[in-house]
Design a protein around this motif. Sequence first.
Motif, PDB file in Angstrom:
ATOM      1  N   GLN A  88       0.835  -1.203   0.000  1.00  0.00           N
ATOM      2  CA  GLN A  88       0.000   0.000   0.000  1.00  0.00           C
ATOM      3  C   GLN A  88       0.868   1.252   0.000  1.00  0.00           C
ATOM      4  O   GLN A  88       0.589   2.218  -0.711  1.00  0.00           O
ATOM      5  CB  GLN A  88      -0.941   0.006   1.213  1.00  0.00           C
ATOM      6  CG  GLN A  88      -1.829   1.231   1.300  1.00  0.00           C
ATOM      7  CD  GLN A  88      -2.824   1.325   0.145  1.00  0.00           C
ATOM      8  OE1 GLN A  88      -3.273   0.310  -0.380  1.00  0.00           O
ATOM      9  NE2 GLN A  88      -3.183   2.543  -0.234  1.00  0.00           N
ATOM     10  N   THR A  89       1.925   1.238   0.789  1.00  0.00           N
ATOM     11  CA  THR A  89       2.811   2.400   0.852  1.00  0.00           C
ATOM     12  C   THR A  89       3.486   2.631  -0.497  1.00  0.00           C
ATOM     13  O   THR A  89       3.577   3.772  -0.961  1.00  0.00           O
ATOM     14  CB  THR A  89       3.851   2.228   1.978  1.00  0.00           C
ATOM     15  OG1 THR A  89       3.143   2.015   3.215  1.00  0.00           O
ATOM     16  CG2 THR A  89       4.745   3.445   2.101  1.00  0.00           C
ATOM     17  N   ALA A  90       3.947   1.571  -1.148  1.00  0.00           N
ATOM     18  CA  ALA A  90       4.549   1.714  -2.477  1.00  0.00           C
ATOM     19  C   ALA A  90       3.529   2.276  -3.461  1.00  0.00           C
ATOM     20  O   ALA A  90       3.859   3.150  -4.272  1.00  0.00           O
ATOM     21  CB  ALA A  90       5.083   0.365  -2.963  1.00  0.00           C
ATOM     22  N   PHE A  91       2.299   1.809  -3.392  1.00  0.00           N
ATOM     23  CA  PHE A  91       1.219   2.311  -4.244  1.00  0.00           C
ATOM     24  C   PHE A  91       1.038   3.819  -4.029  1.00  0.00           C
ATOM     25  O   PHE A  91       0.925   4.595  -4.982  1.00  0.00           O
ATOM     26  CB  PHE A  91      -0.070   1.555  -3.903  1.00  0.00           C
ATOM     27  CG  PHE A  91      -1.268   1.970  -4.698  1.00  0.00           C
ATOM     28  CD1 PHE A  91      -1.544   1.392  -5.933  1.00  0.00           C
ATOM     29  CD2 PHE A  91      -2.146   2.933  -4.212  1.00  0.00           C
ATOM     30  CE1 PHE A  91      -2.657   1.763  -6.665  1.00  0.00           C
ATOM     31  CE2 PHE A  91      -3.262   3.324  -4.934  1.00  0.00           C
ATOM     32  CZ  PHE A  91      -3.522   2.731  -6.165  1.00  0.00           C
ATOM     33  N   GLU A  92       1.022   4.238  -2.772  1.00  0.00           N
ATOM     34  CA  GLU A  92       0.835   5.649  -2.459  1.00  0.00           C
ATOM     35  C   GLU A  92       2.045   6.485  -2.882  1.00  0.00           C
ATOM     36  O   GLU A  92       1.880   7.624  -3.347  1.00  0.00           O
ATOM     37  CB  GLU A  92       0.543   5.821  -0.974  1.00  0.00           C
ATOM     38  CG  GLU A  92      -0.815   5.257  -0.597  1.00  0.00           C
ATOM     39  CD  GLU A  92      -1.131   5.368   0.883  1.00  0.00           C
ATOM     40  OE1 GLU A  92      -0.672   6.342   1.534  1.00  0.00           O
ATOM     41  OE2 GLU A  92      -1.847   4.489   1.400  1.00  0.00           O
ATOM     42  N   LEU A  93       3.249   5.956  -2.728  1.00  0.00           N
ATOM     43  CA  LEU A  93       4.444   6.675  -3.179  1.00  0.00           C
ATOM     44  C   LEU A  93       4.386   6.930  -4.681  1.00  0.00           C
ATOM     45  O   LEU A  93       4.664   8.040  -5.146  1.00  0.00           O
ATOM     46  CB  LEU A  93       5.712   5.895  -2.826  1.00  0.00           C
ATOM     47  CG  LEU A  93       6.085   5.848  -1.354  1.00  0.00           C
ATOM     48  CD1 LEU A  93       7.216   4.844  -1.130  1.00  0.00           C
ATOM     49  CD2 LEU A  93       6.467   7.224  -0.842  1.00  0.00           C
ATOM     50  N   ARG A 115       4.629  20.422  -1.598  1.00  0.00           N
ATOM     51  CA  ARG A 115       3.433  19.668  -1.188  1.00  0.00           C
ATOM     52  C   ARG A 115       3.749  18.176  -1.143  1.00  0.00           C
ATOM     53  O   ARG A 115       3.312  17.468  -0.233  1.00  0.00           O
ATOM     54  CB  ARG A 115       2.270  19.925  -2.152  1.00  0.00           C
ATOM     55  CG  ARG A 115       1.669  21.289  -2.056  1.00  0.00           C
ATOM     56  CD  ARG A 115       0.524  21.431  -3.076  1.00  0.00           C
ATOM     57  NE  ARG A 115      -0.044  22.735  -3.038  1.00  0.00           N
ATOM     58  CZ  ARG A 115      -0.970  23.136  -2.172  1.00  0.00           C
ATOM     59  NH1 ARG A 115      -1.422  22.303  -1.262  1.00  0.00           N
ATOM     60  NH2 ARG A 115      -1.439  24.358  -2.203  1.00  0.00           N
ATOM     61  N   THR A 116       4.496  17.717  -2.116  1.00  0.00           N
ATOM     62  CA  THR A 116       4.872  16.306  -2.160  1.00  0.00           C
ATOM     63  C   THR A 116       5.773  15.963  -0.978  1.00  0.00           C
ATOM     64  O   THR A 116       5.608  14.906  -0.353  1.00  0.00           O
ATOM     65  CB  THR A 116       5.570  15.979  -3.500  1.00  0.00           C
ATOM     66  OG1 THR A 116       4.689  16.338  -4.572  1.00  0.00           O
ATOM     67  CG2 THR A 116       5.917  14.504  -3.600  1.00  0.00           C
ATOM     68  N   ARG A 117       6.697  16.835  -0.660  1.00  0.00           N
ATOM     69  CA  ARG A 117       7.565  16.598   0.512  1.00  0.00           C
ATOM     70  C   ARG A 117       6.741  16.501   1.799  1.00  0.00           C
ATOM     71  O   ARG A 117       7.011  15.651   2.642  1.00  0.00           O
ATOM     72  CB  ARG A 117       8.615  17.697   0.618  1.00  0.00           C
ATOM     73  CG  ARG A 117       9.693  17.602  -0.421  1.00  0.00           C
ATOM     74  CD  ARG A 117      10.772  18.687  -0.248  1.00  0.00           C
ATOM     75  NE  ARG A 117      11.789  18.529  -1.251  1.00  0.00           N
ATOM     76  CZ  ARG A 117      11.852  19.256  -2.377  1.00  0.00           C
ATOM     77  NH1 ARG A 117      10.973  20.221  -2.616  1.00  0.00           N
ATOM     78  NH2 ARG A 117      12.819  19.029  -3.253  1.00  0.00           N
ATOM     79  N   ARG A 118       5.737  17.351   1.940  1.00  0.00           N
ATOM     80  CA  ARG A 118       4.882  17.289   3.136  1.00  0.00           C
ATOM     81  C   ARG A 118       4.105  15.970   3.174  1.00  0.00           C
ATOM     82  O   ARG A 118       3.980  15.342   4.236  1.00  0.00           O
ATOM     83  CB  ARG A 118       3.937  18.485   3.179  1.00  0.00           C
ATOM     84  CG  ARG A 118       4.641  19.774   3.569  1.00  0.00           C
ATOM     85  CD  ARG A 118       3.683  20.880   4.009  1.00  0.00           C
ATOM     86  NE  ARG A 118       2.552  21.114   3.139  1.00  0.00           N
ATOM     87  CZ  ARG A 118       2.513  22.020   2.170  1.00  0.00           C
ATOM     88  NH1 ARG A 118       3.555  22.788   1.919  1.00  0.00           N
ATOM     89  NH2 ARG A 118       1.425  22.175   1.440  1.00  0.00           N
ATOM     90  N   ALA A 119       3.587  15.554   2.041  1.00  0.00           N
ATOM     91  CA  ALA A 119       2.858  14.281   1.983  1.00  0.00           C
ATOM     92  C   ALA A 119       3.787  13.113   2.315  1.00  0.00           C
ATOM     93  O   ALA A 119       3.402  12.189   3.049  1.00  0.00           O
ATOM     94  CB  ALA A 119       2.235  14.091   0.598  1.00  0.00           C
ATOM     95  N   LEU A 120       5.004  13.161   1.808  1.00  0.00           N
ATOM     96  CA  LEU A 120       5.975  12.106   2.123  1.00  0.00           C
ATOM     97  C   LEU A 120       6.315  12.092   3.604  1.00  0.00           C
ATOM     98  O   LEU A 120       6.489  11.018   4.198  1.00  0.00           O
ATOM     99  CB  LEU A 120       7.253  12.294   1.303  1.00  0.00           C
ATOM    100  CG  LEU A 120       7.152  11.928  -0.165  1.00  0.00           C
ATOM    101  CD1 LEU A 120       8.370  12.423  -0.920  1.00  0.00           C
ATOM    102  CD2 LEU A 120       6.975  10.430  -0.327  1.00  0.00           C
TER     103      LEU A 120
END
Length: 129
Positions: A88-93, A115-120
């Motif tokens: 699931q984490t790979a899917f979200e990445l 924004r991507t850094r915050r999501a990560l």
Amino acid sequence: MGTGGRSAPGLPRLRAVCEAWIGYLERERTIFPGGCLFVTAAVEFDARGGAVRDAVARLLLLWRRRLAEEVRTAVTAGELPPDTDPEQTAFELIGLYMSLNQAVQLFGDTSAPERTRRALGRLLAPPPR
């Protein structure tokens, strides 16, 4: 598709790979216009049959497995919560990366890398101590 091979396995490598992805897309508009080759090829060929589609699918599946393995290593090392689902984490990445690519390429959104850094940061947060 990413670097990070010099970083320690698990969360340090995963974070390095993700930062390399972001950095690539931040610079890409001037270095390699048109977006990420793999995202573009996946979108162009996903509904088609044939050798190109199969090659793109094979590469992206290998990449997803590699990401999941780094997540699994991070969970085993206690760097991510024990209930973290590696697939699931790979899917979200990958979803974050595709979203970043679209935001940069289609919308010219200069805030998208941050924004991507915050999501990560949320997705790859260590377990509470």
